[in-house]
Design a protein around this motif. Structure first.
Motif, mmCIF file in Angstrom:
data_model
loop_
_atom_site.group_PDB
_atom_site.id
_atom_site.type_symbol
_atom_site.label_atom_id
_atom_site.label_comp_id
_atom_site.label_asym_id
_atom_site.label_seq_id
_atom_site.Cartn_x
_atom_site.Cartn_y
_atom_site.Cartn_z
ATOM 1 N N LYS A 160 0.824 -1.203 0.000
ATOM 2 C CA LYS A 160 0.000 0.000 0.000
ATOM 3 C C LYS A 160 0.859 1.255 0.000
ATOM 4 O O LYS A 160 0.519 2.239 -0.655
ATOM 5 C CB LYS A 160 -0.925 0.010 1.216
ATOM 6 C CG LYS A 160 -2.039 -1.002 1.151
ATOM 7 C CD LYS A 160 -2.956 -0.876 2.348
ATOM 8 C CE LYS A 160 -4.051 -1.908 2.296
ATOM 9 N NZ LYS A 160 -4.934 -1.795 3.462
ATOM 10 N N LYS A 161 1.981 1.211 0.706
ATOM 11 C CA LYS A 161 2.866 2.370 0.761
ATOM 12 C C LYS A 161 3.485 2.648 -0.602
ATOM 13 O O LYS A 161 3.619 3.802 -1.010
ATOM 14 C CB LYS A 161 3.959 2.164 1.798
ATOM 15 C CG LYS A 161 3.469 2.198 3.213
ATOM 16 C CD LYS A 161 4.602 2.030 4.192
ATOM 17 C CE LYS A 161 4.092 2.044 5.612
ATOM 18 N NZ LYS A 161 5.187 1.878 6.582
ATOM 19 N N ILE B 264 1.251 7.022 -6.603
ATOM 20 C CA ILE B 264 0.159 7.952 -6.891
ATOM 21 C C ILE B 264 0.586 9.387 -6.606
ATOM 22 O O ILE B 264 0.296 10.305 -7.374
ATOM 23 C CB ILE B 264 -1.096 7.563 -6.092
ATOM 24 C CG1 ILE B 264 -1.680 6.270 -6.639
ATOM 25 C CG2 ILE B 264 -2.140 8.673 -6.131
ATOM 26 C CD1 ILE B 264 -2.797 5.693 -5.814
ATOM 27 N N LEU B 265 1.280 9.598 -5.498
ATOM 28 C CA LEU B 265 1.749 10.947 -5.174
ATOM 29 C C LEU B 265 2.751 11.466 -6.194
ATOM 30 O O LEU B 265 2.721 12.646 -6.562
ATOM 31 C CB LEU B 265 2.360 10.970 -3.771
ATOM 32 C CG LEU B 265 1.372 10.884 -2.615
ATOM 33 C CD1 LEU B 265 2.121 10.856 -1.286
ATOM 34 C CD2 LEU B 265 0.400 12.025 -2.644
ATOM 35 N N LEU C 290 2.191 1.813 -3.554
ATOM 36 C CA LEU C 290 1.128 2.318 -4.424
ATOM 37 C C LEU C 290 0.808 3.782 -4.111
ATOM 38 O O LEU C 290 0.652 4.602 -5.013
ATOM 39 C CB LEU C 290 -0.126 1.457 -4.266
ATOM 40 C CG LEU C 290 -1.291 1.790 -5.179
ATOM 41 C CD1 LEU C 290 -0.902 1.606 -6.627
ATOM 42 C CD2 LEU C 290 -2.482 0.935 -4.831
ATOM 43 N N PHE C 291 0.747 4.103 -2.822
ATOM 44 C CA PHE C 291 0.473 5.481 -2.412
ATOM 45 C C PHE C 291 1.587 6.416 -2.870
ATOM 46 O O PHE C 291 1.325 7.518 -3.355
ATOM 47 C CB PHE C 291 0.300 5.536 -0.894
ATOM 48 C CG PHE C 291 -0.099 6.885 -0.381
ATOM 49 C CD1 PHE C 291 -1.348 7.405 -0.676
ATOM 50 C CD2 PHE C 291 0.778 7.632 0.373
ATOM 51 C CE1 PHE C 291 -1.717 8.648 -0.215
ATOM 52 C CE2 PHE C 291 0.423 8.879 0.841
ATOM 53 C CZ PHE C 291 -0.829 9.383 0.552
ATOM 54 N N SER C 292 2.830 5.977 -2.753
ATOM 55 C CA SER C 292 3.966 6.787 -3.198
ATOM 56 C C SER C 292 3.923 7.007 -4.703
ATOM 57 O O SER C 292 4.199 8.105 -5.194
ATOM 58 C CB SER C 292 5.285 6.112 -2.820
ATOM 59 O OG SER C 292 5.389 5.972 -1.432
#
Length: 70
Positions: A2-3, A9-10, A5-7
């Motif tokens: 998740k981290k 996206i950012l 994927l979140f990175s």
């Protein structure tokens, strides 16, 4: 996972911010010519049409659900 994927996206969002400089010139030209109002009216008409369609579809579905429950 998740981290990561979140990175990702950012990072993609930050790249998108750099691309906005070119679109400002286009918006300025549309505003100068008065054509921005035509664009806003078209978008508004399309959104109103979609909302009316969704509300009518919702009413039909509620009517069918009531008939099925009886």
């Amino acid at each position: 996972m998740k981290k990561v994927l979140f990175s990702l996206i950012l990072m993609l969002a930050s790249v998108q911010l750099f691309a906005q400089d070119n679109s400002i010139e286009m918006a300025d030209r549309l505003r100068e010519n008065g054509k921005i109002y035509v664009v806003v009216i078209c978008v508004t008409i399309i959104l109103i049409g979609l909302l009316l369609y969704l509300f009518s579809l919702d009413r039909r579905l509620k009517k069918i659900e009531k008939e099925k429950s009886i």
